[in-house]
Motif scaffolding. Structure first.
Motif, short mmCIF file in Angstrom:
data_model
loop_
_atom_site.label_atom_id
_atom_site.label_comp_id
_atom_site.label_asym_id
_atom_site.label_seq_id
_atom_site.Cartn_x
_atom_site.Cartn_y
_atom_site.Cartn_z
N VAL A 8 -0.19 13.53 -8.45
CA VAL A 8 0.06 14.83 -7.80
C VAL A 8 1.21 15.53 -8.49
CG1 VAL A 8 0.63 16.01 -5.66
CG2 VAL A 8 -0.86 13.99 -5.60
N GLY A 9 2.32 14.83 -8.62
CA GLY A 9 3.45 15.35 -9.37
C GLY A 9 3.92 16.71 -8.90
N LEU A 10 4.20 17.58 -9.85
CA LEU A 10 4.73 18.90 -9.53
C LEU A 10 3.66 19.88 -9.05
CD1 LEU A 10 7.36 19.45 -12.37
CD2 LEU A 10 7.74 18.78 -9.99
N ALA A 11 2.40 19.44 -9.03
CA ALA A 11 1.38 20.31 -8.44
C ALA A 11 1.65 20.50 -6.96
CB ALA A 11 -0.01 19.71 -8.65
N ASP A 12 2.30 19.50 -6.32
CA ASP A 12 2.74 19.62 -4.93
C ASP A 12 3.97 18.74 -4.77
OD1 ASP A 12 3.21 19.68 -2.24
OD2 ASP A 12 1.16 19.22 -1.64
N LEU A 16 0.65 5.91 6.99
CA LEU A 16 0.01 5.66 5.69
C LEU A 16 -1.30 6.42 5.59
CD1 LEU A 16 0.67 1.82 5.31
CD2 LEU A 16 2.12 3.74 4.65
N VAL A 17 -2.02 6.52 6.69
CA VAL A 17 -3.25 7.32 6.71
C VAL A 17 -2.93 8.77 6.40
CG1 VAL A 17 -5.12 8.16 8.18
CG2 VAL A 17 -4.44 5.75 8.29
N GLU A 18 -1.89 9.30 7.03
CA GLU A 18 -1.50 10.69 6.79
C GLU A 18 -1.16 10.91 5.32
OE1 GLU A 18 1.95 13.94 8.06
OE2 GLU A 18 1.71 12.11 9.23
N ALA A 19 -0.42 9.97 4.76
CA ALA A 19 -0.03 10.12 3.35
C ALA A 19 -1.26 10.07 2.44
CB ALA A 19 0.96 9.02 2.96
N ALA A 20 -2.18 9.14 2.72
CA ALA A 20 -3.37 9.01 1.87
C ALA A 20 -4.22 10.28 1.94
CB ALA A 20 -4.19 7.80 2.31
N ALA A 24 5.07 10.82 0.94
CA ALA A 24 4.73 9.42 0.69
C ALA A 24 5.92 8.50 0.97
CB ALA A 24 4.25 9.26 -0.75
N VAL A 25 7.11 8.92 0.54
CA VAL A 25 8.31 8.13 0.81
C VAL A 25 8.57 8.08 2.32
CG1 VAL A 25 10.81 8.03 0.50
CG2 VAL A 25 9.33 8.57 -1.45
N ALA A 26 8.36 9.20 2.99
CA ALA A 26 8.56 9.25 4.44
C ALA A 26 7.56 8.34 5.16
CB ALA A 26 8.42 10.69 4.94
N ALA A 27 6.32 8.26 4.65
CA ALA A 27 5.32 7.39 5.27
C ALA A 27 5.74 5.93 5.19
CB ALA A 27 3.97 7.60 4.59
N LYS A 28 6.31 5.54 4.05
CA LYS A 28 6.79 4.16 3.92
C LYS A 28 7.92 3.90 4.91
CE LYS A 28 8.85 0.92 0.57
NZ LYS A 28 10.20 0.84 1.15
N ALA A 29 8.85 4.86 5.03
CA ALA A 29 9.96 4.70 5.97
C ALA A 29 9.44 4.65 7.40
CB ALA A 29 10.96 5.84 5.79
N ALA A 30 8.43 5.45 7.71
CA ALA A 30 7.85 5.46 9.05
C ALA A 30 7.21 4.12 9.38
CB ALA A 30 6.83 6.59 9.18
N VAL A 78 0.84 -1.20 0.00
CA VAL A 78 0.00 0.00 0.00
C VAL A 78 0.87 1.25 0.00
CG1 VAL A 78 -1.77 1.27 1.27
CG2 VAL A 78 -1.88 -1.22 1.14
N ALA A 79 1.94 1.23 0.79
CA ALA A 79 2.84 2.39 0.84
C ALA A 79 3.47 2.66 -0.52
CB ALA A 79 3.93 2.15 1.89
N ARG A 80 3.87 1.60 -1.21
CA ARG A 80 4.46 1.78 -2.54
C ARG A 80 3.43 2.35 -3.51
NH1 ARG A 80 6.94 -3.14 -0.99
NH2 ARG A 80 5.41 -4.38 -2.15
N ARG A 81 2.18 1.92 -3.38
CA ARG A 81 1.13 2.46 -4.25
C ARG A 81 0.92 3.95 -3.98
NH1 ARG A 81 -2.34 1.48 -8.71
NH2 ARG A 81 -1.46 -0.59 -8.51
N LEU A 82 1.00 4.36 -2.71
CA LEU A 82 0.86 5.78 -2.37
C LEU A 82 2.00 6.60 -2.98
CD1 LEU A 82 -0.29 5.52 1.36
CD2 LEU A 82 -1.71 6.04 -0.64
N ILE A 83 3.19 6.03 -2.99
CA ILE A 83 4.33 6.71 -3.63
C ILE A 83 4.06 6.87 -5.12
CG2 ILE A 83 6.78 6.49 -4.22
CD1 ILE A 83 7.16 5.09 -1.51
N ARG A 84 3.53 5.84 -5.74
CA ARG A 84 3.20 5.92 -7.16
C ARG A 84 2.16 7.02 -7.41
NH1 ARG A 84 2.86 2.92 -12.13
NH2 ARG A 84 1.81 4.36 -13.52
N ILE A 85 1.15 7.09 -6.56
CA ILE A 85 0.12 8.12 -6.72
C ILE A 85 0.73 9.51 -6.61
CG2 ILE A 85 -1.98 9.09 -5.71
CD1 ILE A 85 -2.67 6.21 -4.79
N ALA A 86 1.65 9.67 -5.65
CA ALA A 86 2.30 10.97 -5.47
C ALA A 86 3.02 11.41 -6.73
CB ALA A 86 3.26 10.90 -4.29
#
Length: 417
Positions: free
Chosen positions: A273-277, A303-307, A284-290, A261-269
């Motif tokens: 989202v991209g350069l819009a933010d 992961l909730v925070e990232a989502a 997202a990367v920090a959430a996976k590390a956390a 799930v964390a890797r999927r959130l990174i993909r979404i980011a």
């Protein structure tokens, strides 16, 4: 005495709930039995929808020998034994549960016996048969979807089940709760009823406790898992925070790998989202590390925070779109020569060939840097990246507009270096 779900199995097509499209007056399975004919087929649908029951009723309705195999445990040896039994009996209905788990060789072993009519195969799967079965096997089968049971069907089933639980009383609200929470799965509803009835009275409180104890695990490689992942991704993309949290909960509480799930959130980011933010990818990367640092359940909040952050963030798929255009450009021009002044020149021979000659170093010669060519000859007007006006990309768009204008205005000087 067996489990309640086993004792409640329908004894005829008339007792089957929720599958009128298959066993109703005009249903194809009923018509097959009326004609005394059954083709090889696959029943596909969610767990607890009655696939095994339908297979048994079809075999019994024809009066033909019935053999039940689970593809989780069976292999070529069991298939050969079923073929031998079919030869002795003059035919056999082979019910193969979880048929999607048979590999290519095992599926191929069925083909000649389906072709000859020795075996009538009734397969059952929770997966999409278009992906799970080989083309030769699919061409010899017919496919029938089995629907999840409706809440009213499950409520009626639970009321019927009380007759098999002597001395047990049940609140109507508790049965409604079980019917709703089972999400179309009769087995889950009946197992929860049986568990909540241990106290002698089924209440809403005991029903909730039973449902919690029976929280289903996901099949990580199954259709439902990927459907939930897809729903999470699309909900975040659409900025629907509540839907994103709901599907995230179904994944994490259903047993999905949190790191997947964390890797999927990174993909979404990166994709949505991209350069819009630009902070979204970092978070997202920090959430996976956390999560890796904390594990469950503490790490799930990261992961909730990232989502939630991703769902609330402005969206731009300009990076994703630009990369797709780059891939198409590569297909169209797979080996366009790199301009000489951009080439590496670590050896005397390469320098003698003109590699790196006339290169204008940006930090020392900005005007010359803008004037020289960067794309291969013939691709000077190639445009791949287009920024949107979402979030930070509004600034990116203005910067990009200024840079491209500067390149265009300097283009006449390009050959002078």
């Amino acid at each position: 005495m067996g489990p309640l779900a086993e004792r409640l199995r329908p004894k005829s097509l008339d007792e089957v709930l929720g599958q009128d499209h298959l066993v109703g007056p005009k249903g194809p399975l009923r018509r097959f039995l009326e004609r005394g004919y059954l083709p090889s087929l696959v029943l596909f649908g969610p767990p607890g929808s009655g696939k095994t029951t339908l297979a048994r009723l079809l075999a019994e309705g024809l009066g033909r020998p019935f053999r039940h195999l689970s593809a989780v445990e069976a292999g070529l040896k069991e298939v050969r034994e079923a073929v031998a039994e079919a030869r002795r009996a003059g035919g056999l209905v082979l019910f193969l549960d979880e048929i999607h788990r048979f590999n290519k060789a095992q599926q191929d072993a069925l083909l000649p016996h389906l072709e000859s009519g020795l075996l009538t195969l009734v397969g059952a799967t929770t997966e999409n048969p278009s992906f799970a079965l080989t083309p030769p096997l699919r061409s010899r089968l017919r496919f029938f979807p089995v629907k999840p049971l409706l809440e009213e069907d499950l409520f009626a089933l639970l009321q019927r089940a009380l007759a098999h639980l002597p001395g047990v009383e049940a609140e109507e609200g508790a049965l409604r709760l079980l019917a709703q929470a089972a999400q179309g799965d009769a087995r889950r509803a009946l197992n929860a009823l049986e568990l909540s009835a241990l106290s002698g009275r089924v209440t809403e409180e005991s029903a909730r406790e039973a449902l919690g104890a029976l929280l289903p695990a996901l099949d990580r490689g199954g259709d439902l898992f990927y459907d939930l992942v897809s729903a999470l991704h699309k909900s975040i993309r659409a900025s629907h925070v509540d839907a994103a949290l709901y599907y995230l909960a179904r994944l994490l509480l259903g047993g999905a790998d949190p790191l997947y799930v964390a890797r999927r959130l990174i993909r979404i980011a990166a994709e949505d989202v991209g350069l819009a933010d630009p902070q979204a990818l970092r978070l997202a990367v920090a959430a996976k590390a956390a999560y890796e640092a904390l594990g469950s359940p503490e790490g799930e909040l990261a992961l909730v925070e990232a989502a939630v952050y991703l769902a609330l963030a402005p969206k731009a798929n300009s990076l994703y779109a630009a990369w797709k255009r780059a891939e198409e450009a590569l297909k169209a021009h797979p080996s366009a020569p790199v301009p000489l002044h951009l080439r590496n020149a670590p050896t005397a021979l390469q320098k003698a060939l003109g590699h790196g000659a006339g290169y204008a170093y940006y930090h020392e010669d900005q005007e010359g840097s803008f004037a020289q060519a960067y794309l291969p000859e013939g691709l000077e007007d190639l445009t791949l990246f287009e920024a949107t006006g979402e979030g930070f990309e509004e600034r990116v768009r203005e910067r990009l507009k200024a840079l491209r204008a500067r390149f265009r205005s300097a283009r006449p000087r390009r050959g002078s270096g």
